[in-house]
Every structure is written in structure tokens, then in C-alpha cells.
Design a protein around this motif. Structure first.
Motif, PDB file in Angstrom:
ATOM      1  N   TYR A 143      -8.554 128.201 -25.798  1.00  0.00           N
ATOM      2  CA  TYR A 143      -9.015 128.145 -27.182  1.00  0.00           C
ATOM      3  C   TYR A 143      -9.948 129.328 -27.384  1.00  0.00           C
ATOM      4  O   TYR A 143     -10.869 129.540 -26.598  1.00  0.00           O
ATOM      5  CB  TYR A 143      -9.743 126.832 -27.465  1.00  0.00           C
ATOM      6  N   GLY A 174      -8.265 129.319 -32.573  1.00  0.00           N
ATOM      7  CA  GLY A 174      -6.846 129.204 -32.286  1.00  0.00           C
ATOM      8  C   GLY A 174      -6.608 128.890 -30.819  1.00  0.00           C
ATOM      9  O   GLY A 174      -7.435 129.192 -29.965  1.00  0.00           O
ATOM     10  N   GLN A 175      -5.460 128.261 -30.557  1.00  0.00           N
ATOM     11  CA  GLN A 175      -5.041 128.025 -29.182  1.00  0.00           C
ATOM     12  C   GLN A 175      -3.954 129.039 -28.856  1.00  0.00           C
ATOM     13  O   GLN A 175      -2.970 129.173 -29.585  1.00  0.00           O
ATOM     14  CB  GLN A 175      -4.513 126.612 -28.992  1.00  0.00           C
ATOM     15  N   VAL A 176      -4.140 129.751 -27.751  1.00  0.00           N
ATOM     16  CA  VAL A 176      -3.206 130.805 -27.353  1.00  0.00           C
ATOM     17  C   VAL A 176      -1.923 130.170 -26.822  1.00  0.00           C
ATOM     18  O   VAL A 176      -1.958 129.333 -25.920  1.00  0.00           O
ATOM     19  CB  VAL A 176      -3.834 131.728 -26.296  1.00  0.00           C
ATOM     20  N   VAL A 201      -0.851 132.765 -31.390  1.00  0.00           N
ATOM     21  CA  VAL A 201      -1.833 131.688 -31.428  1.00  0.00           C
ATOM     22  C   VAL A 201      -1.489 130.679 -32.513  1.00  0.00           C
ATOM     23  O   VAL A 201      -0.865 131.011 -33.515  1.00  0.00           O
ATOM     24  CB  VAL A 201      -3.268 132.217 -31.663  1.00  0.00           C
TER      25      VAL A 201
END
Length: 83
Positions: free
Chosen positions: A16, A38-40, A58
Motif C-alpha cells: 500500500y 493505492g495497492q500495487v 495500482v
């Protein structure tokens, strides 16, 4: 990790990250910088060195939108992946 090394080089899928908002880049007088989390999903390497990230795919954790961003707008790793 030294202070001269950009943090985005240590990002892994599942992390994250805090991302600088690019929408108001032309307004340099504004002191507030907006961020989103964002979550990669995926890390994309460059042409010269595939292990040096230049792009990230992301997912915005607020609305679920999936986008590709430049690696250098990642400000900080908030939570590393569990794997």
C-alpha cells in the motif's frame, strides 16, 4: 535504505503506497499537496534495467479504479505486502 535512494525502488506488488495527486500539477502556488492511497498490483521495469521500476499498476483503495502511474509519484510505502 539511504535517504538518497528513492522509496519507489523498494515497492513490491501488494504494498500500500501514498501517491501524489497529479490533477493540479500546473498550480504551483498551492501549498497543499493531495495524496491518495493505492495497492500495487504490478511493477513494470524500464527498458534499460527491467529490475528498476518505472511504472506501477495500482488500485485506488477508495473507489477501486485501476490505473498505471509513474513510479516517481509514489511518496511513501504505507504497508508492505504480507508475502
Amino acid at each position: 535504505m539511504s535517504s538518497a535512494t528513492p522509496e519507489f525502488l523498494f515497492v513490491k506488488p501488494g504494498d500500500y503506497v501514498a501517491i501524489k495527486n497529479e490533477e493540479n500539477c500546473e498550480d504551483t502556488t498551492e501549498k497543499n499537496i493531495n495524496y491518495w492511497v493505492g495497492q500495487v498490483i504490478d511493477c513494470i521495469g524500464g527498458a534499460r534495467n527491467p529490475n528498476s521500476w518505472t511504472l506501477f499498476q495500482v488500485a485506488n483503495i477508495d473507489n477501486g479504479e485501476i490505473t498505471i502511474i509513474n513510479a516517481d509519484i509514489v511518496e511513501n510505502i504505507l504497508k508492505t505486502s504480507e508475502s
